[in-house]
Design a protein around this motif. Sequence first.
Motif, PDB file in Angstrom:
ATOM      1  N   MET A  12       0.846  -1.169   0.103  1.00 65.31           N
ATOM      2  CA  MET A  12       0.014   0.013   0.034  1.00 65.31           C
ATOM      3  C   MET A  12       0.819   1.431  -0.099  1.00 65.31           C
ATOM      4  N   ARG A 116      -5.587   2.875  -0.305  1.00 63.30           N
ATOM      5  CA  ARG A 116      -5.750   2.421   0.928  1.00 63.30           C
ATOM      6  C   ARG A 116      -7.029   1.537   1.026  1.00 63.30           C
ATOM      7  N   TRP A 120      -5.447  -5.581  -0.575  1.00 63.00           N
ATOM      8  CA  TRP A 120      -3.997  -5.988  -0.743  1.00 63.00           C
ATOM      9  C   TRP A 120      -4.093  -7.440  -0.034  1.00 63.00           C
TER      10      TRP A 120
END
Length: 129
Positions: A12, A116, A120
Amino acid sequence: MATKIITVKQQMRAAQSFPFFSSLAVVVPVLIPFWIAASIFTYCAMANHPCTRVCDYLVPAGYRFYGLLGAWVVLLNFSSNMAGWVGGGLNLALIIWAISILVIVPLGVRDILRARKEPWQEYTVETTE
């Protein structure tokens, strides 16, 4: 071969770094020469990131920033002529700066917020160490 885990936070942050620092450099113009040099290293380092989604954030941010700098080169070559049109060199500089902020910052903030919210996942990479 050893393995290395690339954490969710590392991915990220990698995806957010180029848009963040590009936005910061445009808002604080004194940082632009430093970010030009650092951005080349950052872009090269992240262009071959094992997670392709990081590159999906890097490439458009790079196109925006380097495209803006290319436009600056053209504008600054004709700045003596254009300064007369807008009432002086300071007015021209402020107009170019405002347009630069409008091009880089909103899309950079969008990319930072989008990264954000991205789902992930940890990534395992084999290393030669």
